[in-house]
Each structure stands twice: as C-alpha cells, then as structure tokens.
Design a protein around this motif. Sequence first.
Motif, short mmCIF file in Angstrom:
data_model
loop_
_atom_site.label_atom_id
_atom_site.label_comp_id
_atom_site.label_asym_id
_atom_site.label_seq_id
_atom_site.Cartn_x
_atom_site.Cartn_y
_atom_site.Cartn_z
N UNK A 59 0.82 -1.22 0.00
CA UNK A 59 0.00 0.00 0.00
C UNK A 59 0.86 1.27 0.00
N UNK A 60 2.16 1.09 0.04
CA UNK A 60 3.04 2.26 -0.07
C UNK A 60 4.26 1.89 -0.91
N UNK A 61 4.91 2.88 -1.41
CA UNK A 61 6.08 2.63 -2.26
C UNK A 61 7.29 2.22 -1.43
N UNK A 75 5.86 -1.89 5.94
CA UNK A 75 4.69 -1.02 5.84
C UNK A 75 3.41 -1.82 5.67
N UNK A 76 2.36 -1.08 5.33
CA UNK A 76 1.04 -1.69 5.19
C UNK A 76 0.93 -2.46 3.87
N UNK A 77 0.34 -3.64 3.96
CA UNK A 77 0.13 -4.48 2.78
C UNK A 77 -1.25 -5.13 2.87
N UNK A 78 -1.78 -5.46 1.72
CA UNK A 78 -2.99 -6.28 1.66
C UNK A 78 -2.52 -7.69 1.34
#
Length: 156
Positions: A59-61, A75-78
């Motif tokens: 969800x982020x680079x 970081x955030x991931x799905x």
Amino acid sequence: MIDEFKTFALKGNVVDLAVGVIIGAAFSRIVSSLVEDVFTPLIGVVTGGLDFTNYFLPLSSEVTATTLAAAREQGAVIAYGSFVTATINFLIVAWVLFFVIRAINRLRAKQDAEVAAPSEAASEPAIPADVKLLAEIRDLLAGGAEKNSRTGPETH
C-alpha cells in the motif's frame, strides 16, 4: 445468585455448546494444517509453483520486500494470499461438515424408522382370544338375523 449461575452453567445445552466450541477449535486447527501443509503445496505444484502465502499488495512505495513477513515490517500491505488460504480453509470445512451432517441425518432417519416401526405395531393392542371368539359369535348372529330379515318370516 450463585446457585442460579450453577444451574444455568450446568444445563445440558451449555455444556454441549462448550464441548462443541472446543472440538470446533481443534477441528479448525486440523483443517488449517490440511490446507497449509497439504492442499496449498499441491495447488502450487499444479499451478507451477504458485504459493499463496507470499502474495500481497503493498500500500506504499516503501514496501520492497518479496516475502509477506518482511513486507509487513516495511509497511502496510494487503495480504490477499492469506485471504485465498482462508477461503480454501472455509470451503474445506464446509465440505467436511456437509458430509458429517449428511451422515448424521441418514443415521437419524434410519434410527427414527426403526423406532417408528415397532411403535406402529404396538399402537394396535393384541386382542385376547376370548374377545375374538365373542366378536365372531356376534358377527355370526348378526349375519343370521340379516338372513332372516331378508327372507321374511317363515310360514308353515
């Protein structure tokens, strides 16, 4: 109040529910292991090495990792691979429960049929021999009276 709680907690339904929850949790672990350790690798072999456990969408680079665990640290991931695994878990559990409930229903139907058969025979009590004999005599007398009434009085 404590006695009321004891009465409530020791009712059959509550104890049955507790046993069901415990068995369900153990069954869930077995199915999870079945999916993760048996089906997922088999699906991977069939699909050419597809491994759902490391499929995720960052969800982020800043997320550049190639494994899910490392990506979560960055970081955030799905984690859609985890969702696919959970879906497979659900389908397997539903399938197994379908067969278990189906077998239970068949056993219950068979048991109900066995219980119903003797009860139908028992609903008609056995007629004692003397009552049968009296009924036959009554029928013979009634038959003779009908015969006399059809032919009329005898005249000599």
